[in-house]
Enzyme design. Structure first.
Site, PDB file in Angstrom:
ATOM      1  CD1 TRP A 122      -0.310  -1.518   3.272  1.00  0.00           C
ATOM      2  CD2 TRP A 122       0.450   0.488   3.634  1.00  0.00           C
ATOM      3  NE1 TRP A 122       0.750  -1.571   4.419  1.00  0.00           N
ATOM      4  CE2 TRP A 122       0.956  -0.101   4.495  1.00  0.00           C
ATOM      5  CE3 TRP A 122       0.904   1.912   3.164  1.00  0.00           C
ATOM      6  CZ2 TRP A 122       1.756   0.347   5.527  1.00  0.00           C
ATOM      7  CZ3 TRP A 122       1.689   2.434   4.218  1.00  0.00           C
ATOM      8  CH2 TRP A 122       2.139   1.822   5.385  1.00  0.00           C
ATOM      9  CE  LYS A 160       6.043  -6.682  -6.807  1.00  0.00           C
ATOM     10  NZ  LYS A 160       7.337  -6.946  -6.488  1.00  0.00           N
ATOM     11  CD  GLU A 204      11.550  -4.113  -2.148  1.00  0.00           C
ATOM     12  OE1 GLU A 204      11.756  -4.086  -0.903  1.00  0.00           O
ATOM     13  OE2 GLU A 204      10.798  -3.093  -2.513  1.00  0.00           O
ATOM     14  CB  CYS A 263      10.939  -0.989   1.340  1.00  0.00           C
ATOM     15  SG  CYS A 263      11.581  -0.232  -0.324  1.00  0.00           S
ATOM     16  CE  LYS A 322      22.507  -8.472   6.607  1.00  0.00           C
ATOM     17  NZ  LYS A 322      23.042  -8.106   7.687  1.00  0.00           N
ATOM     18  N   GLY A 364      15.146  -9.763   1.061  1.00  0.00           N
ATOM     19  CA  GLY A 364      14.820  -9.962  -0.207  1.00  0.00           C
ATOM     20  C   GLY A 364      15.263 -11.235  -0.889  1.00  0.00           C
ATOM     21  CD  GLU A 371      10.629  -5.198  -8.078  1.00  0.00           C
ATOM     22  OE1 GLU A 371       9.527  -5.944  -7.762  1.00  0.00           O
ATOM     23  OE2 GLU A 371      10.548  -4.289  -7.101  1.00  0.00           O
TER      24      GLU A 371
END
Length: 506
Positions: free
Chosen positions: A169, A179, A266, A300, A475, A478, A482
């Site tokens: 979101w 993607k 991801e 992220c 780690k 992910g 991309e």
């Protein structure tokens, strides 16, 4: 594209959107369905009394139907020349760029991000699609041929088939574009499942893109965990690409194991920023504060912990507090707002719980920022940005991803200690190093365990980076990549043909 608030859909039965809101549902085979398991309201996180849209959710049986539609469409899509696929994707990118404003408003109203950022997201998504189209034309074609005295070998890259993409979101449109762009130009058919917390703008954008493609090549389904589980478990789905949290990724991975379905994840980040003793503190504070608190910290690869030489902690903290104090918190459509609310109630409760725990430990938490409409504060999921001065490096705030508007500053004694602390978490998405000596900063950056290392910035990838840098983490951050040609490779498999010369075959 016209106003997104009055999009025409073919209503079978079921959900009806109130006047002035968006209605979205399953979109498959070139048709919009509004019948399904039920419906859910999407409310504005800055004005909880306002319904932004209504989503018709799919049933588990719907998922199987959509997968079959995509499977059938993929054969014809794959047969088209890559140049034709790329041209259609470029046309979609141009359309998204031209008609992005209405979608940006919808996105702001459903996920809380201030309007300038959602505009950039929509334009960024357009650029992602255009770049992916270019990769396809450059990298796909007849394949490579090699020969020697024995015979010859042809090595080709082929699409996987049906790909499921599950998007979050916080930045749903650009993350979906990352993607679907490479997946589509590679010749796959795609099914996207948006997050229930921000499903509207991305669905409207995808439906617009899908209308330019053959029916069934790009599809959308909505729903809860059961719908996602049905999508992952379907044996005709050849790959699942997921952006989100680690716990959900582990569930997907276990389900995908039953069918040996390929995965791409991801996941979260806990990006460290190491400030060296020769850094320009004012400039560094400017850039870190702007990046760490964009989208209310819900990014992220945002800076989520800052390591500063112990002797400079006070000076740097004051510089940061000066910048963070100028952040204006308000509704995303308010032109004065530079930070909107967090997206949902679980996010709000999570960050409040962090504040409460830190208060119990006696941590030096400085909440700041300018509240634009204090009388309407309780009408949304609003939080003031906070800086934690001289945070304990062992505290969960430092060790875990907070994903909200709170940033710890940690003191260190030696450069080696800073690197060791930066690497001492289970995450490895992004990182940054700040200093006047670029060679020294680059040397430190090369030792950080992360998929990305920035020097003297920590921002979205430049056009050069978008084209060449694989985006992803190591780690627990992910699996797979991309952007760049590596991102295109995630949606392809090899097919090789080995043929001896006639005389060698005797």
């Amino acid at each position: 594209m016209g106003s997104t608030s009055d999009v025409t859909v073919r209503v079978r039965q079921g959900a009806v959107a109130p006047l002035g809101t968006s209605l979205v549902g399953t979109y498959a085979g070139g048709e919009a369905w509004t019948a399904g398991a039920g419906s859910l309201e999407v409310r504005d996180p800055g004005r909880l009394d306002e319904v932004v849209g209504v989503v018709s959710t799919a049933t588990v049986d719907d998922v199987d139907v959509v997968v079959e539609i995509a499977r059938r469409a993929q054969a014809g899509w794959r047969a088209r020349p890559v140049e034709e696929r790329a041209a259609l994707l470029t046309r979609a990118a141009d359309d998204l760029q031209r008609e992005h404003e209405d979608l940006a408003v919808v996105l702001t109203r459903e996920n809380g991000t201030v309007l300038p950022n959602t505009r950039r997201e929509l334009l960024g998504a357009s650029g992602v699609l255009r770049t992916a189209a270019g990769w396809g034309q450059d990298l796909l074609g007849a394949g490579s041929v090699f020969e020697d005295s024995w015979g010859w070998v042809r090595v080709e890259r082929r699409p996987l088939g049906v790909v499921a993409c599950i998007v979050p979101w916080n930045a749903p449109v650009v993350l979906a574009a990352q993607k679907i762009g490479p997946a589509l130009v590679a010749g796959n058919a795609v099914i996207v499942k948006p997050s229930p917390f921000a499903p509207l703008a991305v669905s409207l954008a995808l439906r617009r893109i899908a209308s330019l493609l053959p029916p069934g090549v790009l599809n959308v389904v909505h729903g809860d965990h059961d719908v996602g589980a049905a999508l992952v478990a379907n044996r005709e789905v050849r790959k699942v690409s997921f952006t989100g949290g680690g716990p959900a990724a582990k569930v997907i991975m276990k389900s995908a194991a039953d069918t040996l379905t390929r995965i791409h994840f991801e996941l979260g980040g806990n990006d460290p920023a190491i400030v060296l003793d020769d850094a320009d503190l004012e400039r560094t504070a400017d850039q870190i504060s702007a990046q760490a608190f964009q989208r209310a910290g819900q990014v992220c690869y945002a800076v989520k912990r800052v390591y500063v030489p112990r002797a400079l902690v006070t000076d740097f903290s004051e510089a940061m507090l000066d910048r963070v104090g100028s952040i204006s918190i308000g509704h995303g459509l308010d032109p004065e707002a530079t930070m909107g609310p967090v997206n949902n109630r679980p996010q709000l409760d999570r960050i409040r719980a962090i504040h409460s725990r830190l208060a119990e430990t006696g941590a030096d938490v400085r909440m700041t920022g300018r509240v634009l409409n204090p009388d309407r504060w309780d009408e949304g999921y609003y939080l003031r940005p906070a800086v934690v001065v001289d945070a304990d490096p062992r505290d969960p705030l430092v060790q875990e991803e907070q994903f909200g508007p709170i940033l710890p500053i940690v003191g260190y004694d030696t450069e080696e200690q800073a690197i060791e602390m930066a690497n001492a978490t289970e995450y490895g998405l992004g990182s940054s190093v700040w200093g006047s000596d670029h060679e020294r900063a680059e040397a430190v950056a090369s030792r950080i365990e992360a998929g990305l290392a920035f020097v003297n910035h920590h921002t979205a990838l430049s056009p050069l980076g978008q084209k060449h840098v694989p985006f992803g983490g190591i780690k627990q951050s992910g699996i797979g990549w991309e952007n760049s040609p590596s991102g295109l490779g995630e949606y392809l498999e090899f097919h090789s043909t080995l043929i001896p010369w006639p005389e060698a075959a005797r």
